[in-house]
Scaffold this motif. Structure first.
Motif, PDB file in Angstrom:
ATOM      1  N   MET A   1     -41.006 -45.055 -39.068  1.00  0.00           N
ATOM      2  CA  MET A   1     -42.320 -45.306 -39.640  1.00  0.00           C
ATOM      3  C   MET A   1     -42.979 -44.004 -40.077  1.00  0.00           C
ATOM      4  SD  MET A   1     -43.567 -48.034 -40.548  1.00  0.00           S
ATOM      5  CE  MET A   1     -43.006 -49.720 -40.509  1.00  0.00           C
ATOM      6  N   PHE A   2     -44.129 -44.106 -40.649  1.00  0.00           N
ATOM      7  CA  PHE A   2     -44.734 -42.934 -41.284  1.00  0.00           C
ATOM      8  C   PHE A   2     -46.115 -42.652 -40.691  1.00  0.00           C
ATOM      9  CE2 PHE A   2     -45.766 -46.783 -43.535  1.00  0.00           C
ATOM     10  CZ  PHE A   2     -47.109 -46.670 -43.812  1.00  0.00           C
ATOM     11  N   ASN A   3     -46.548 -41.442 -40.907  1.00  0.00           N
ATOM     12  CA  ASN A   3     -47.869 -41.032 -40.445  1.00  0.00           C
ATOM     13  C   ASN A   3     -48.869 -41.185 -41.597  1.00  0.00           C
ATOM     14  OD1 ASN A   3     -50.122 -39.114 -40.262  1.00  0.00           O
ATOM     15  ND2 ASN A   3     -49.187 -38.554 -38.302  1.00  0.00           N
ATOM     16  N   GLU A   4     -49.832 -42.067 -41.428  1.00  0.00           N
ATOM     17  CA  GLU A   4     -50.757 -42.395 -42.530  1.00  0.00           C
ATOM     18  C   GLU A   4     -51.500 -41.168 -43.040  1.00  0.00           C
ATOM     19  OE1 GLU A   4     -53.345 -45.683 -41.572  1.00  0.00           O
ATOM     20  OE2 GLU A   4     -51.665 -46.797 -40.711  1.00  0.00           O
ATOM     21  N   HIS A   5     -51.917 -40.310 -42.121  1.00  0.00           N
ATOM     22  CA  HIS A   5     -52.711 -39.149 -42.543  1.00  0.00           C
ATOM     23  C   HIS A   5     -51.872 -38.147 -43.320  1.00  0.00           C
ATOM     24  CE1 HIS A   5     -56.494 -40.330 -40.722  1.00  0.00           C
ATOM     25  NE2 HIS A   5     -55.753 -40.890 -39.780  1.00  0.00           N
ATOM     26  N   GLU A   6     -50.612 -37.997 -42.910  1.00  0.00           N
ATOM     27  CA  GLU A   6     -49.719 -37.093 -43.664  1.00  0.00           C
ATOM     28  C   GLU A   6     -49.466 -37.638 -45.063  1.00  0.00           C
ATOM     29  OE1 GLU A   6     -47.250 -35.485 -39.778  1.00  0.00           O
ATOM     30  OE2 GLU A   6     -46.129 -36.445 -41.403  1.00  0.00           O
ATOM     31  N   VAL A   7     -49.273 -38.953 -45.144  1.00  0.00           N
ATOM     32  CA  VAL A   7     -49.027 -39.569 -46.455  1.00  0.00           C
ATOM     33  C   VAL A   7     -50.237 -39.369 -47.370  1.00  0.00           C
ATOM     34  CG1 VAL A   7     -48.688 -41.774 -47.652  1.00  0.00           C
ATOM     35  CG2 VAL A   7     -47.329 -41.242 -45.630  1.00  0.00           C
ATOM     36  N   ILE A   8     -51.426 -39.639 -46.847  1.00  0.00           N
ATOM     37  CA  ILE A   8     -52.645 -39.478 -47.655  1.00  0.00           C
ATOM     38  C   ILE A   8     -52.821 -38.025 -48.094  1.00  0.00           C
ATOM     39  CG2 ILE A   8     -55.183 -39.517 -47.562  1.00  0.00           C
ATOM     40  CD1 ILE A   8     -54.100 -42.262 -47.879  1.00  0.00           C
ATOM     41  N   ALA A   9     -52.562 -37.102 -47.168  1.00  0.00           N
ATOM     42  CA  ALA A   9     -52.733 -35.678 -47.497  1.00  0.00           C
ATOM     43  C   ALA A   9     -51.801 -35.284 -48.636  1.00  0.00           C
ATOM     44  CB  ALA A   9     -52.479 -34.819 -46.265  1.00  0.00           C
ATOM     45  N   GLU A  10     -50.565 -35.782 -48.592  1.00  0.00           N
ATOM     46  CA  GLU A  10     -49.613 -35.432 -49.642  1.00  0.00           C
ATOM     47  C   GLU A  10     -50.006 -36.072 -50.983  1.00  0.00           C
ATOM     48  OE1 GLU A  10     -45.641 -35.365 -48.180  1.00  0.00           O
ATOM     49  OE2 GLU A  10     -44.801 -35.370 -50.208  1.00  0.00           O
ATOM     50  N   ILE A  11     -50.455 -37.312 -50.933  1.00  0.00           N
ATOM     51  CA  ILE A  11     -50.889 -37.976 -52.173  1.00  0.00           C
ATOM     52  C   ILE A  11     -52.071 -37.216 -52.779  1.00  0.00           C
ATOM     53  CG2 ILE A  11     -51.977 -40.054 -53.109  1.00  0.00           C
ATOM     54  CD1 ILE A  11     -50.322 -41.645 -51.027  1.00  0.00           C
ATOM     55  N   ASN A  12     -53.009 -36.800 -51.928  1.00  0.00           N
ATOM     56  CA  ASN A  12     -54.172 -36.072 -52.450  1.00  0.00           C
ATOM     57  C   ASN A  12     -53.764 -34.711 -53.013  1.00  0.00           C
ATOM     58  OD1 ASN A  12     -55.871 -38.145 -51.809  1.00  0.00           O
ATOM     59  ND2 ASN A  12     -56.509 -37.285 -49.856  1.00  0.00           N
ATOM     60  N   ALA A  13     -52.741 -34.099 -52.411  1.00  0.00           N
ATOM     61  CA  ALA A  13     -52.340 -32.764 -52.848  1.00  0.00           C
ATOM     62  C   ALA A  13     -51.562 -32.802 -54.158  1.00  0.00           C
ATOM     63  CB  ALA A  13     -51.504 -32.093 -51.764  1.00  0.00           C
ATOM     64  N   ARG A  14     -50.659 -33.772 -54.325  1.00  0.00           N
ATOM     65  CA  ARG A  14     -49.826 -33.705 -55.535  1.00  0.00           C
ATOM     66  C   ARG A  14     -49.666 -35.026 -56.289  1.00  0.00           C
ATOM     67  NH1 ARG A  14     -43.572 -32.643 -53.663  1.00  0.00           N
ATOM     68  NH2 ARG A  14     -43.309 -34.545 -52.464  1.00  0.00           N
ATOM     69  N   GLY A  15     -50.359 -36.048 -55.823  1.00  0.00           N
ATOM     70  CA  GLY A  15     -50.402 -37.285 -56.609  1.00  0.00           C
ATOM     71  C   GLY A  15     -49.311 -38.290 -56.288  1.00  0.00           C
ATOM     72  N   PHE A  16     -48.424 -37.973 -55.345  1.00  0.00           N
ATOM     73  CA  PHE A  16     -47.403 -38.953 -54.952  1.00  0.00           C
ATOM     74  C   PHE A  16     -46.851 -38.589 -53.580  1.00  0.00           C
ATOM     75  CE2 PHE A  16     -43.371 -36.614 -55.382  1.00  0.00           C
ATOM     76  CZ  PHE A  16     -43.790 -35.494 -56.088  1.00  0.00           C
ATOM     77  N   CYS A  17     -46.171 -39.542 -52.980  1.00  0.00           N
ATOM     78  CA  CYS A  17     -45.552 -39.288 -51.674  1.00  0.00           C
ATOM     79  C   CYS A  17     -44.366 -40.229 -51.492  1.00  0.00           C
ATOM     80  CB  CYS A  17     -46.581 -39.540 -50.570  1.00  0.00           C
ATOM     81  SG  CYS A  17     -45.934 -39.217 -48.913  1.00  0.00           S
ATOM     82  N   VAL A  18     -43.298 -39.707 -50.924  1.00  0.00           N
ATOM     83  CA  VAL A  18     -42.101 -40.505 -50.611  1.00  0.00           C
ATOM     84  C   VAL A  18     -41.947 -40.518 -49.094  1.00  0.00           C
ATOM     85  CG1 VAL A  18     -39.615 -40.729 -50.934  1.00  0.00           C
ATOM     86  CG2 VAL A  18     -40.989 -39.542 -52.642  1.00  0.00           C
ATOM     87  N   PHE A  19     -41.668 -41.671 -48.537  1.00  0.00           N
ATOM     88  CA  PHE A  19     -41.445 -41.732 -47.099  1.00  0.00           C
ATOM     89  C   PHE A  19     -40.580 -42.935 -46.758  1.00  0.00           C
ATOM     90  CE2 PHE A  19     -45.350 -43.853 -48.207  1.00  0.00           C
ATOM     91  CZ  PHE A  19     -45.264 -45.070 -47.539  1.00  0.00           C
ATOM     92  N   SER A  20     -40.030 -42.900 -45.563  1.00  0.00           N
ATOM     93  CA  SER A  20     -39.165 -43.997 -45.139  1.00  0.00           C
ATOM     94  C   SER A  20     -40.011 -45.077 -44.472  1.00  0.00           C
ATOM     95  CB  SER A  20     -38.117 -43.470 -44.154  1.00  0.00           C
ATOM     96  OG  SER A  20     -37.346 -44.558 -43.698  1.00  0.00           O
ATOM     97  N   TYR A  21     -39.870 -46.291 -44.933  1.00  0.00           N
ATOM     98  CA  TYR A  21     -40.579 -47.427 -44.324  1.00  0.00           C
ATOM     99  C   TYR A  21     -39.643 -48.189 -43.402  1.00  0.00           C
ATOM    100  CZ  TYR A  21     -43.576 -51.488 -43.831  1.00  0.00           C
ATOM    101  OH  TYR A  21     -44.363 -52.476 -43.307  1.00  0.00           O
ATOM    102  N   GLY A  22     -38.405 -48.310 -43.804  1.00  0.00           N
ATOM    103  CA  GLY A  22     -37.423 -49.031 -43.001  1.00  0.00           C
ATOM    104  C   GLY A  22     -37.022 -50.342 -43.652  1.00  0.00           C
TER     105      GLY A  22
END
Ligand SMILES: [Fe+2]
Length: 252
Positions: A1-22
């Motif tokens: 699973m993923f960390n919501e805050h890390e995902v949001i931070a990455e989206i805000n920084a560069r406009g996209f994020c890739v992560f494993s959902y399962g």
């Protein structure tokens, strides 16, 4: 699973994020779950697909969709051409569809990366180095996008870049369904040339994302452009699911 805050931070920084959902039993569940966790609201059906005339023609009007639409019609081992850069929702005005989410059920046998172009970051560089070209790209008549499905031609004209509620936003797209306004002369020509150079593969503003099974890509569709690269289906089709949303992701 993923960390919501890390995902949001990455989206805000560069406009996209890739992560494993399962892996999941319901291929749309990751899209619904992410929408709920990031406050995205209801999935949005773009105008192009929402009109009864058009959706009737292509048999496609649902908010949660399969890519390709016709999974059963895919020939094993068949090749699919690449796309040109675009933002999703071709008929909507600048900044109207802020989020696209892709979930990968099964990758292609080969190829099939999504290329992301950080268009707004590139535009900031153009503003700093060639303000006249930047102004032409922000002209309200700079970029016409159109679509022809069946007998019906639909189109939308607007700026390629501009500010929506204080956020620099883009509807940059540059392919067979776009026309740049010749009447804006050399300023727009230079701006488009710069964007084409800056979106070339391997440049500072482009990123290749090849989703593996169970991975998600969240895109700020109002901040970055993207394109699918060519791929070859395996014995089973390459299969993504997708939904779009009018709002941007935020941490709960
Ligand atoms: Fe797309």
């Amino acid at each position: 699973m993923f960390n919501e805050h890390e995902v949001i931070a990455e989206i805000n920084a560069r406009g996209f994020c890739v992560f494993s959902y399962g892996a999941v039993a319901d291929r749309f569940e990751p899209l619904r779950d992410i929408a709920a966790r990031f406050g995205l609201g209801e999935a949005y059906v773009p105008e192009l697909y929402a009109s009864p005339q058009l959706s009737g023609h292509i048999g496609y009007n649902i908010a949660y969709s399969d890519i390709p639409r016709d999974l059963d019609g895919v020939q094993p081992g068949s090749a699919v051409p690449g796309q040109s850069f675009h933002v999703d929702a071709l008929l909507e005005p600048l900044g109207a569809v802020k989020t696209s989410i892709l979930y990968c059920v099964r990758p292609a046998r080969s190829g099939g990366a999504t290329q992301v172009f950080r268009a707004c970051d590139a535009y900031e560089e153009i503003r700093a180095t060639d303000p006249d070209a930047a102004a032409a790209l922000a002209d309200s008549l700079a970029l016409r996008r159109f679509s022809t499905i069946g007998e019906t031609r639909s189109e939308s004209t607007g700026p390629a870049f501009g500010w929506v509620d204080g956020t620099l936003s883009t509807r940059f797209a540059d392919g067979a369904t776009e026309e740049w306004n010749d009447e804006l002369g050399p300023d727009l020509e230079r701006g488009v040339k710069l964007l084409r150079e800056m979106s070339a593969a391997g440049g500072a503003y482009t990123h290749d994302v090849r989703l593996q099974a169970g991975e998600c890509l969240i895109i700020r569709n109002d901040r970055v452009a993207h394109r699918g690269t060519p791929y070859v289906h395996g014995m089973l089709p390459r299969h993504l699911t997708r939904a779009m949303f009018r709002s941007a992701p935020s941490a709960s």
